[in-house]
Design a protein around this motif. Structure first.
Motif, short mmCIF file in Angstrom:
data_model
loop_
_atom_site.label_atom_id
_atom_site.label_comp_id
_atom_site.label_asym_id
_atom_site.label_seq_id
_atom_site.Cartn_x
_atom_site.Cartn_y
_atom_site.Cartn_z
N UNK A 96 39.89 41.09 37.93
CA UNK A 96 40.75 42.00 37.16
C UNK A 96 42.19 41.55 37.27
N UNK A 97 42.87 41.56 36.14
CA UNK A 97 44.30 41.32 36.09
C UNK A 97 44.95 42.58 35.59
N UNK A 137 46.36 40.24 40.53
CA UNK A 137 44.99 39.76 40.37
C UNK A 137 44.15 40.19 41.55
N UNK A 138 42.90 40.47 41.26
CA UNK A 138 41.97 40.85 42.32
C UNK A 138 40.78 39.90 42.30
N UNK A 139 40.14 39.78 43.42
CA UNK A 139 38.87 39.07 43.59
C UNK A 139 38.84 37.69 42.97
N UNK A 140 39.84 36.90 43.22
CA UNK A 140 39.77 35.50 42.85
C UNK A 140 40.64 34.69 43.80
N UNK A 141 40.42 33.40 43.79
CA UNK A 141 41.24 32.51 44.61
C UNK A 141 42.49 32.18 43.79
N UNK A 142 43.53 32.89 44.10
CA UNK A 142 44.75 32.90 43.28
C UNK A 142 45.27 31.50 43.02
#
Length: 125
Positions: free
Chosen positions: A2-3, A23-28
């Motif tokens: 999610x952004x 941002x959530x749940x990602x490798x930024x």
């Protein structure tokens, strides 16, 4: 993934705004991060992008010298600082993340994997 974009609003010409995209749940750090905008009746257009490392930035010509894209890895957030705003900057602004974006495709919206919901910026006197 999610952004969440935020920070838009109604401002007067010459004012500043800072947009944020969390941002959530990602490798930024794996993603090129970009900002696009879409004005009423117009196509979505590229505004700015920042490389995975943060060491390189790119801007659409009208944004150069007025807008600054940055990111905070610790907060998983990318920012767009907008100064000297003009009525022509009025648009819905979208953040976008792309894992496989290459330099030649930075301005291509289809190259990005994830999009925020958009935040409205209105510049009017």
């Amino acid at each position: 993934v999610q952004l969440q974009a935020s920070g838009g609003g109604l401002v007067r010409p010459g004012d500043s705004l800072r947009l944020s995209c969390a941002a959530s749940t990602l490798t930024f750090s794996r993603y090129v991060k970009g900002w696009f905008r879409q004005a009423p009746g117009k196509e979505r257009e590229f505004v700015a992008a920042i490389s995975r490392s943060g060491s390189n930035t790119w801007y659409e010509d009208s944004a150069k010298g007025r807008f600054t894209i940055s990111r905070d890895n610790a907060k998983n957030t990318v920012y767009l600082q907008m100064n000297s705003l003009k009525p022509d900057d009025t648009a819905v602004y979208y953040c976008a993340f792309g894992a496989g974006v290459i330099i030649s495709a930075l301005r291509d919206a289809s190259a990005y994997d994830y999009w925020g919901q958009g935040t409205l910026v209105t510049v009017s006197s």
